[in-house]
Design a protein around this motif. Structure first.
Motif, mmCIF file in Angstrom:
data_model
loop_
_atom_site.group_PDB
_atom_site.id
_atom_site.type_symbol
_atom_site.label_atom_id
_atom_site.label_comp_id
_atom_site.label_asym_id
_atom_site.label_seq_id
_atom_site.Cartn_x
_atom_site.Cartn_y
_atom_site.Cartn_z
ATOM 1 N N GLY A 15 0.836 -1.249 -0.032
ATOM 2 C CA GLY A 15 -0.017 -0.006 0.030
ATOM 3 C C GLY A 15 0.941 1.184 0.006
ATOM 4 N N SER A 16 0.183 2.319 0.191
ATOM 5 C CA SER A 16 0.900 3.537 0.085
ATOM 6 C C SER A 16 0.323 4.741 0.957
ATOM 7 N N ARG A 18 0.989 9.011 2.548
ATOM 8 C CA ARG A 18 1.741 10.300 2.005
ATOM 9 C C ARG A 18 1.815 11.182 3.556
ATOM 10 N N ARG A 65 10.955 3.564 -3.988
ATOM 11 C CA ARG A 65 9.563 3.508 -3.326
ATOM 12 C C ARG A 65 9.041 4.781 -2.812
ATOM 13 N N PHE A 66 9.957 5.452 -2.330
ATOM 14 C CA PHE A 66 9.633 6.801 -1.525
ATOM 15 C C PHE A 66 9.837 7.825 -2.484
ATOM 16 N N GLN A 80 5.986 10.820 -0.109
ATOM 17 C CA GLN A 80 5.087 9.868 -0.645
ATOM 18 C C GLN A 80 5.605 8.435 -0.459
ATOM 19 N N MET A 81 4.939 7.503 0.153
ATOM 20 C CA MET A 81 5.396 6.253 0.394
ATOM 21 C C MET A 81 4.641 5.142 -0.537
ATOM 22 N N ASN A 82 5.319 4.345 -1.503
ATOM 23 C CA ASN A 82 4.534 3.509 -2.142
ATOM 24 C C ASN A 82 5.322 2.196 -1.997
ATOM 25 N N ASN A 83 4.396 1.137 -2.550
ATOM 26 C CA ASN A 83 4.999 -0.142 -2.310
ATOM 27 C C ASN A 83 5.444 -0.434 -0.923
ATOM 28 N N LEU A 84 4.869 -0.214 0.287
ATOM 29 C CA LEU A 84 5.255 -0.175 1.588
ATOM 30 C C LEU A 84 5.538 -1.712 2.070
ATOM 31 N N ASP A 88 9.167 -1.370 6.660
ATOM 32 C CA ASP A 88 8.957 0.344 6.862
ATOM 33 C C ASP A 88 8.204 0.567 8.028
#
Length: 114
Positions: A15-16, A18, A65-66, A80-84, A88
């Motif tokens: 998930g993501s 912000r 990813r970030f 913005q943090m993606n593919n957590l 993390d």
């Protein structure tokens, strides 16, 4: 000077989220800014930085990813943090880089479930 991080929460792996960091005073217009994180039982570590001109640095663990960004007019820092990933999971803090020790805020907790 106050640095208030927000936007954390519980998210599933992949998930993501912000994160935002509102900065009071002239602090934001002077320093390179960064996001740091501290996982349970671990030392606080640098995650990413952004200069006044927008040059960025990412730790290898978050590269790709970030994404860090800053709005100088709003004195706000973003992450913005993606593919957590579960690794993390940590409390995330914003501060200058190098960190100004007297300005650590409470941070915002990010929990990534597997």
């Amino acid at each position: 000077v106050q640095l208030q991080a927000s936007g954390g929460g519980l998210v599933q792996a992949g998930g993501s989220l912000r994160l935002s960091c509102a900065v009071s005073g002239s602090f934001f217009s002077i320093y390179v800014m960064g996001w740091y994180r501290q996982a349970p039982g671990n030392q606080r570590q640098l995650v990413t930085t952004i200069s006044l001109s927008g040059s960025t640095y990412y730790a290898d663990s978050v590269k790709g990813r970030f994404t860090i960004s800053r709005d100088n007019a709003k004195k706000t820092l973003y992450l913005q943090m993606n593919n957590l990933k579960p690794e993390d999971t940590a409390v995330y803090y914003c501060n200058a880089y190098p960190a100004q020790m007297q300005y650590w805020g409470q941070g915002t907790l990010v929990t990534v479930s597997s």
